[in-house]
Scaffold this motif. Structure first.
Motif, PDB file in Angstrom:
ATOM      1  N   ARG A 192      -6.222  -6.177   5.552  1.00 40.26           N
ATOM      2  CA  ARG A 192      -5.487  -6.337   6.940  1.00 40.26           C
ATOM      3  C   ARG A 192      -5.433  -4.408   7.016  1.00 40.26           C
ATOM      4  O   ARG A 192      -5.188  -3.717   6.432  1.00 40.26           O
ATOM      5  CB  ARG A 192      -4.300  -6.235   7.019  1.00 40.26           C
ATOM      6  CG  ARG A 192      -4.275  -8.443   6.910  1.00 40.26           C
ATOM      7  CD  ARG A 192      -2.835  -8.680   7.211  1.00 40.26           C
ATOM      8  NE  ARG A 192      -2.146  -8.203   5.947  1.00 40.26           N
ATOM      9  CZ  ARG A 192      -0.827  -8.252   6.221  1.00 40.26           C
ATOM     10  NH1 ARG A 192      -0.196  -8.976   6.629  1.00 40.26           N
ATOM     11  NH2 ARG A 192      -0.175  -8.387   4.879  1.00 40.26           N
ATOM     12  N   ARG A 193      -5.852  -3.482   8.311  1.00 41.53           N
ATOM     13  CA  ARG A 193      -5.307  -2.227   8.218  1.00 41.53           C
ATOM     14  C   ARG A 193      -5.541  -1.902   9.778  1.00 41.53           C
ATOM     15  O   ARG A 193      -5.417  -2.605  11.093  1.00 41.53           O
ATOM     16  CB  ARG A 193      -6.772  -2.134   8.678  1.00 41.53           C
ATOM     17  CG  ARG A 193      -7.587  -2.096   7.165  1.00 41.53           C
ATOM     18  CD  ARG A 193      -8.992  -0.759   6.821  1.00 41.53           C
ATOM     19  NE  ARG A 193      -9.472  -0.623   5.463  1.00 41.53           N
ATOM     20  CZ  ARG A 193     -10.591  -0.450   5.020  1.00 41.53           C
ATOM     21  NH1 ARG A 193     -11.118   0.121   6.325  1.00 41.53           N
ATOM     22  NH2 ARG A 193     -10.581  -0.475   3.616  1.00 41.53           N
ATOM     23  N   LEU A 194      -4.190  -1.054   9.971  1.00 46.32           N
ATOM     24  CA  LEU A 194      -3.993  -0.544  11.210  1.00 46.32           C
ATOM     25  C   LEU A 194      -5.368  -0.215  12.121  1.00 46.32           C
ATOM     26  O   LEU A 194      -5.169  -0.940  13.342  1.00 46.32           O
ATOM     27  CB  LEU A 194      -3.430   0.288  11.063  1.00 46.32           C
ATOM     28  CG  LEU A 194      -1.918   0.326  10.436  1.00 46.32           C
ATOM     29  CD1 LEU A 194      -1.155   1.560  10.143  1.00 46.32           C
ATOM     30  CD2 LEU A 194      -0.943  -0.431  11.082  1.00 46.32           C
ATOM     31  N   MET A 230       0.926  -1.241   0.691  1.00 47.36           N
ATOM     32  CA  MET A 230       0.006  -0.271  -0.117  1.00 47.36           C
ATOM     33  C   MET A 230       0.379   1.020   0.123  1.00 47.36           C
ATOM     34  O   MET A 230       0.776   2.035   0.904  1.00 47.36           O
ATOM     35  CB  MET A 230      -1.033  -0.061   1.331  1.00 47.36           C
ATOM     36  CG  MET A 230      -2.027  -1.329   2.029  1.00 47.36           C
ATOM     37  SD  MET A 230      -3.259  -0.702   3.011  1.00 47.36           S
ATOM     38  CE  MET A 230      -1.821  -0.343   4.122  1.00 47.36           C
ATOM     39  N   SER A 231       1.362   0.987  -0.893  1.00 49.68           N
ATOM     40  CA  SER A 231       2.905   2.496  -1.024  1.00 49.68           C
ATOM     41  C   SER A 231       3.267   3.171  -2.279  1.00 49.68           C
ATOM     42  O   SER A 231       2.156   2.204  -3.272  1.00 49.68           O
ATOM     43  CB  SER A 231       3.988   1.829  -0.081  1.00 49.68           C
ATOM     44  OG  SER A 231       4.515   1.410  -0.743  1.00 49.68           O
ATOM     45  N   THR A 288      -5.040  -0.033  -2.770  1.00 53.19           N
ATOM     46  CA  THR A 288      -5.321  -0.968  -2.863  1.00 53.19           C
ATOM     47  C   THR A 288      -5.524  -1.727  -4.178  1.00 53.19           C
ATOM     48  O   THR A 288      -6.471  -0.972  -4.464  1.00 53.19           O
ATOM     49  CB  THR A 288      -6.891  -1.629  -1.387  1.00 53.19           C
ATOM     50  OG1 THR A 288      -6.499  -1.384  -0.063  1.00 53.19           O
ATOM     51  CG2 THR A 288      -6.900  -2.883  -1.351  1.00 53.19           C
ATOM     52  N   CYS A 289      -5.439  -2.595  -4.821  1.00 50.55           N
ATOM     53  CA  CYS A 289      -5.464  -3.543  -5.294  1.00 50.55           C
ATOM     54  C   CYS A 289      -6.731  -3.697  -5.773  1.00 50.55           C
ATOM     55  O   CYS A 289      -7.695  -4.001  -4.864  1.00 50.55           O
ATOM     56  CB  CYS A 289      -4.970  -4.703  -6.363  1.00 50.55           C
ATOM     57  SG  CYS A 289      -4.809  -6.452  -5.253  1.00 50.55           S
ATOM     58  N   CYS A 305      -0.110  -6.526  -1.457  1.00 50.01           N
ATOM     59  CA  CYS A 305      -0.305  -8.397  -1.509  1.00 50.01           C
ATOM     60  C   CYS A 305       1.089  -8.698  -2.518  1.00 50.01           C
ATOM     61  O   CYS A 305       1.037  -9.261  -2.925  1.00 50.01           O
ATOM     62  CB  CYS A 305      -1.538  -8.440  -2.398  1.00 50.01           C
ATOM     63  SG  CYS A 305      -1.707  -7.287  -3.913  1.00 50.01           S
ATOM     64  N   GLY A 306       1.415  -6.586  -3.071  1.00 51.54           N
ATOM     65  CA  GLY A 306       1.877  -7.023  -4.055  1.00 51.54           C
ATOM     66  C   GLY A 306       2.358  -6.792  -5.844  1.00 51.54           C
ATOM     67  O   GLY A 306       2.779  -6.333  -6.293  1.00 51.54           O
ATOM     68  N   ALA A 307       0.363  -6.443  -5.679  1.00 51.47           N
ATOM     69  CA  ALA A 307       0.838  -6.167  -6.983  1.00 51.47           C
ATOM     70  C   ALA A 307       0.751  -4.591  -7.281  1.00 51.47           C
ATOM     71  O   ALA A 307       0.731  -3.678  -6.703  1.00 51.47           O
ATOM     72  CB  ALA A 307      -1.185  -6.093  -7.242  1.00 51.47           C
ATOM     73  N   ALA A 308       1.458  -4.050  -8.607  1.00 54.36           N
ATOM     74  CA  ALA A 308       2.060  -3.300  -8.972  1.00 54.36           C
ATOM     75  C   ALA A 308       1.248  -2.954 -10.217  1.00 54.36           C
ATOM     76  O   ALA A 308       0.455  -4.122 -10.931  1.00 54.36           O
ATOM     77  CB  ALA A 308       3.118  -3.544  -9.328  1.00 54.36           C
TER      78      ALA A 308
END
Length: 68
Positions: free
Chosen positions: A65-67, A1-2, A53-54, A16-19
């Protein structure tokens, strides 16, 4: 998420790593965000922080998953 940056290029990446399909120059930020949304990324401010988020992770019924 960045937003990941490397060698002067950047792209949005989900937890999840999806770009995104391509990378962008720093001055193409608005294009990068627009393209990400077009690819199904959900970009929102959660608990004061931007999340990216993808489409697969944002699907209804998928636990994220969230803080907070």
């Amino acid at each position: 998420m960045s937003i990941e940056k490397h060698a002067g290029l950047q792209q949005i990446v989900c937890e999840c790593g999806a770009a995104q399909r391509r990378t962008y120059q720093a001055d193409e930020f608005d294009v990068m965000v627009s393209d990400a949304r077009g690819e199904g990324f959900v970009i929102a401010k959660v608990a004061g922080e931007w999340t990216h988020t993808c489409q697969d992770c944002a699907a209804p019924g998928r636990k994220q998953r969230r803080l907070l």
